[in-house]
Design an enzyme around this catalytic site. Structure first.
Site, PDB file in Angstrom:
ATOM      1  CE1 TYR A  47       6.294  -1.051   4.417  1.00  0.00           C
ATOM      2  CE2 TYR A  47       8.061  -2.437   5.286  1.00  0.00           C
ATOM      3  CZ  TYR A  47       6.717  -2.072   5.258  1.00  0.00           C
ATOM      4  OH  TYR A  47       5.823  -2.728   6.051  1.00  0.00           O
ATOM      5  CE  LYS A  96       1.202   2.729   0.587  1.00  0.00           C
ATOM      6  NZ  LYS A  96       1.103   3.011   2.002  1.00  0.00           N
ATOM      7  CG  ASP A 140       6.535  -1.645  -4.009  1.00  0.00           C
ATOM      8  OD1 ASP A 140       6.925  -2.081  -2.907  1.00  0.00           O
ATOM      9  OD2 ASP A 140       5.407  -1.143  -4.182  1.00  0.00           O
TER      10      ASP A 140
END
Ligand code: KE4
Length: 430
Positions: free
Chosen positions: A142, A270, A237
């Site tokens: 994702y 994050k 990612d």
């Protein structure tokens, strides 16, 4: 109805599903989501003032635990100077320099406000820099909810068993090739057929959106070689792995196994925001120079590089560089996974887990799954009973089978032991 139920009923009248991000709604695990009132260290409390050991950590950002004194001091003092200017500030330079220092493959970086925005922008940049349209992603990975990437995503969508989202016109994803994770053969075939049309290959090095599935070293090596051979950009990612699995992020772990390994672009989020809205994408200078206002690839954001968020991120990155930070975090997380695995074994329950740095995952399987298809065969009912068994004992794991878990520097050995004891009791009920 207790206070969480009351709040959820009220929330559902005003907010779709009662939440601002689907995974929070407990739809996959059932029951009422806990409305959190405050956090402190490794814990947070719900509207019934019930304390939980928090293994979500806001889905990764809270690597220091909640209310770290140095982080809050930095945020409060930054806020005293003003919340947002829409003009450059020195702290954006400091954060960019810190990221570049810690991740050698990054020569320039652009700050944005969410991982989705970072991933979406990285794709546009890769397409602009190469003049190509195709992108490769993997089942179960994702990369945020930008249309072109919302194909067989492994996070919320997989939990709802809906491999693609409504509202994404077919023509938008016609350039997105979705391949099985860890499958070198499929990768070779895709590059053989489309290699010279591929702008970039984007992957999660450790797929936290399939719970916890490592890209094998041979698979990463082949992704690197094929991207190089065909002039495609390799994008890691690391929104979840970045500064979470190691100080040098996941790419530093693969560089130990593959001499000279570097991705061409890295997407982060994050941890770099420490809990505030901040994400980033970076890479080689000649790729990044295609970005406006330098180059022809447009990308922008009102709150990009926000002065309070950058203060939070900088304070967080400062703390994780302290001696022994990752050694202890690694140990704590391994203690959790091995303790739970031993408890499951004693209870005769098929269970396995894995961890890297402060990120972990576990499955009700005898051995670790290597791809999305295998992860999808997990017995969701068992997982859900385990989740609620732990929640009822004040241990808050991810409310979804396809999500990784996170340990913070604030989790003590006692917290880990208490969690393992709760797991023992829960396994006995399974
Ligand atoms: P955000 O737009 O949620 O900041 O980041 C998107 C994203 C991109 N890349 C990876 C590898 C990610 O894990 C994420 C976001 N992760 C989810 C949890 N699986 C965030 C939690 C949520 O969706 O509420």
């Amino acid at each position: 109805m207790n206070k969480n139920d009351q709040l959820f009923t009220r929330a559902k009248l005003a907010i779709p599903g009662g939440v601002n991000s689907p995974v929070r709604a407990f739809k996959a695990v059932g029951g009422t989501p806990r409305f959190i009132t405050r956090g402190d260290g490794a814990y947070f409390w719900d509207a019934e003032d019930q304390r939980y050991i928090d293994y979500i950590g806001s889905w990764g950002p809270m690597i220091l635990g909640h209310r770290h004194p140095a982080v809050h001091a930095a945020v409060l003092s930054a806020a005293e100077q003003g919340l947002s200017f829409g003009a450059p500030t020195e702290r954006e330079i400091e954060l960019a320099e810190e990221i570049i220092k810690l991740v050698p493959s990054i020569e320039m970086v652009r700050l944005v406000s969410s991982g989705t925005e970072a991933g979406m922008s990285a794709i546009r940049l890769a397409r602009g820099a190469t003049g190509r349209s195709k992108i490769i992603k993997f089942e179960g990975c994702y990369h945020g909810h930008a249309d072109a990437l919302l194909v067989k995503a492994g996070s919320g969508l997989a939990t709802f068993g809906n491999p693609t989202s409504a509202g994404v016109p077919p023509e938008v994803v016609q350039h997105t090739l979705v391949l099985p994770f860890n499958d070198v053969e499929a990768l070779e075939a895709a590059f053989k057929e489309h290699g010279d049309e591929v702008a970039c290959l984007m992957m999660e090095p450790i797929a936290g959106n399939m719970n916890f599935v490592r890209a094998s070293v041979p698979f990463v090596k082949r992704c690197r070689e094929l991207c190089t051979a065909h002039g495609a950009l390799l994008a890691f990612d690391e929104v979840m792995c970045g500064f979470r699995v190691a100080l040098g992020s996941a790419q530093s772990l693969y560089a130990k196994e593959i001499p000279g390994f570097e991705p061409d672009m890295t997407v982060m989020g994050k941890v770099i925001g420490g809990g505030m809205p901040l994400a980033a994408f970076g890479g080689k200078r000649e790729v990044m120079s295609h970005l406006a206002p330098l180059g022809a690839v447009y990308q922008a954001g009102t709150l990009s590089g926000n002065p309070v968020a950058t203060a939070c991120g900088l304070a967080t990155l400062k703390e994780i560089q302290k001696d022994g930070f990752f050694t202890q975090l690694n140990q704590r997380t391994q203690q959790l996974v091995s303790g739970m695995t031993a408890a499951a074994k004693d209870a005769g329950i098929p269970f396995c887990g894995d961890s890297e740095g402060g990120m972990f995952g576990f499955f009700f399987f005898p051995e670790l799954p290597q791809n999305y298809a295998k992860v999808m065969t997990t017995d969701g009912a068992v997982f859900n009973r385990f989740f609620h068994g732990m929640l009822d004992q004040g241990v808050y794991f991810a409310p979804a089978l396809f999500e990784a878990g996170f340990v913070s520097a604030a989790h003590t050995a006692q917290d880990i032991d208490d969690t393992i004891a709760a797991a023992k009791r829960t396994f006995a009920t399974l």
